[in-house]
Design a protein around this motif. Structure first.
Motif, PDB file in Angstrom:
ATOM      1  N   ASP A 122       0.854  -1.195   0.000  1.00  0.00           N
ATOM      2  CA  ASP A 122       0.000   0.000   0.000  1.00  0.00           C
ATOM      3  C   ASP A 122       0.887   1.242   0.000  1.00  0.00           C
ATOM      4  O   ASP A 122       2.123   1.141  -0.032  1.00  0.00           O
ATOM      5  CB  ASP A 122      -0.965  -0.012   1.183  1.00  0.00           C
ATOM      6  CG  ASP A 122      -0.283  -0.037   2.547  1.00  0.00           C
ATOM      7  OD1 ASP A 122       0.924   0.307   2.646  1.00  0.00           O
ATOM      8  OD2 ASP A 122      -0.948  -0.404   3.521  1.00  0.00           O
TER       9      ASP A 122
ATOM     10  N   VAL B  52      -0.050  -5.820   1.311  1.00  0.00           N
ATOM     11  CA  VAL B  52      -1.492  -5.966   1.145  1.00  0.00           C
ATOM     12  C   VAL B  52      -1.788  -7.229   0.352  1.00  0.00           C
ATOM     13  O   VAL B  52      -0.965  -7.705  -0.420  1.00  0.00           O
ATOM     14  CB  VAL B  52      -2.128  -4.738   0.453  1.00  0.00           C
ATOM     15  CG1 VAL B  52      -1.985  -3.491   1.302  1.00  0.00           C
ATOM     16  CG2 VAL B  52      -1.538  -4.497  -0.914  1.00  0.00           C
TER      17      VAL B  52
ATOM     18  N   PRO C  58      -5.000  -7.927  -1.767  1.00  0.00           N
ATOM     19  CA  PRO C  58      -6.342  -7.612  -2.256  1.00  0.00           C
ATOM     20  C   PRO C  58      -7.104  -8.882  -2.618  1.00  0.00           C
ATOM     21  O   PRO C  58      -6.508  -9.861  -3.078  1.00  0.00           O
ATOM     22  CB  PRO C  58      -6.086  -6.763  -3.498  1.00  0.00           C
ATOM     23  CG  PRO C  58      -4.631  -6.672  -3.690  1.00  0.00           C
ATOM     24  CD  PRO C  58      -3.954  -7.433  -2.613  1.00  0.00           C
TER      25      PRO C  58
ATOM     26  N   GLU D  14      -5.957  -0.856  -9.372  1.00  0.00           N
ATOM     27  CA  GLU D  14      -7.397  -0.719  -9.105  1.00  0.00           C
ATOM     28  C   GLU D  14      -7.819  -1.438  -7.821  1.00  0.00           C
ATOM     29  O   GLU D  14      -8.791  -1.050  -7.180  1.00  0.00           O
ATOM     30  CB  GLU D  14      -8.204  -1.260 -10.284  1.00  0.00           C
ATOM     31  CG  GLU D  14      -8.106  -0.385 -11.518  1.00  0.00           C
ATOM     32  CD  GLU D  14      -8.759  -1.004 -12.749  1.00  0.00           C
ATOM     33  OE1 GLU D  14      -9.361  -2.105 -12.640  1.00  0.00           O
ATOM     34  OE2 GLU D  14      -8.655  -0.395 -13.831  1.00  0.00           O
ATOM     35  N   ALA D  15      -7.064  -2.474  -7.434  1.00  0.00           N
ATOM     36  CA  ALA D  15      -7.382  -3.231  -6.219  1.00  0.00           C
ATOM     37  C   ALA D  15      -6.739  -2.632  -4.968  1.00  0.00           C
ATOM     38  O   ALA D  15      -6.865  -3.185  -3.882  1.00  0.00           O
ATOM     39  CB  ALA D  15      -6.947  -4.681  -6.386  1.00  0.00           C
ATOM     40  N   GLY D  16      -6.034  -1.490  -5.127  1.00  0.00           N
ATOM     41  CA  GLY D  16      -5.462  -0.831  -3.962  1.00  0.00           C
ATOM     42  C   GLY D  16      -3.975  -1.059  -3.751  1.00  0.00           C
ATOM     43  O   GLY D  16      -3.424  -0.661  -2.720  1.00  0.00           O
TER      44      GLY D  16
ATOM     45  N   ASP E 289      -0.332  -0.005  -4.363  1.00  0.00           N
ATOM     46  CA  ASP E 289       0.344   1.223  -4.789  1.00  0.00           C
ATOM     47  C   ASP E 289       1.747   0.975  -5.325  1.00  0.00           C
ATOM     48  O   ASP E 289       2.239   1.737  -6.155  1.00  0.00           O
ATOM     49  CB  ASP E 289       0.432   2.215  -3.631  1.00  0.00           C
ATOM     50  CG  ASP E 289      -0.935   2.749  -3.262  1.00  0.00           C
ATOM     51  OD1 ASP E 289      -1.500   3.517  -4.057  1.00  0.00           O
ATOM     52  OD2 ASP E 289      -1.447   2.384  -2.195  1.00  0.00           O
TER      53      ASP E 289
END
Length: 86
Positions: free
Chosen positions: A28, A34, A36, A63-65, A67
């Motif tokens: 992230d 993360v 997702p 798009e799923a978060g 970064d």
């Protein structure tokens, strides 16, 4: 005594058991790992295969978060974090 040579892994096949797998750590904005829903980094037999995968999926990851991503060979960090943002 003969030396057996194991064939190297190819795209989509598992890495030989004596080789370290390549994988991406999905991160992230704060650098935390993360996971997702529905997306994770599989293990890859080569660096090239891992880089191809992230090149093909970076939009879905973003798009799923996700970064940024960091590439590992086994436990060794190869490079990153690498932002997925323009």
């Amino acid at each position: 005594m003969t030396n057996a040579i194991e064939p190297s892994g190819t795209f989509g096949s598992p890495a030989p058991s004596n080789a370290a797998a390549w994988r991406w750590r999905l991160e992230d904005a704060a650098g935390g790992e993360v996971s997702p829903a529905g997306l994770s980094s599989p293990d890859f037999p080569t660096q090239s295969d891992a880089e191809s995968w992230v090149g093909e999926t970076w939009r879905e990851l973003l798009e799923a978060g996700v970064d940024a991503v960091t590439l590992f060979e086994g436990d060794r960090q190869v490079y990153g974090p690498m932002s997925l943002h323009a």
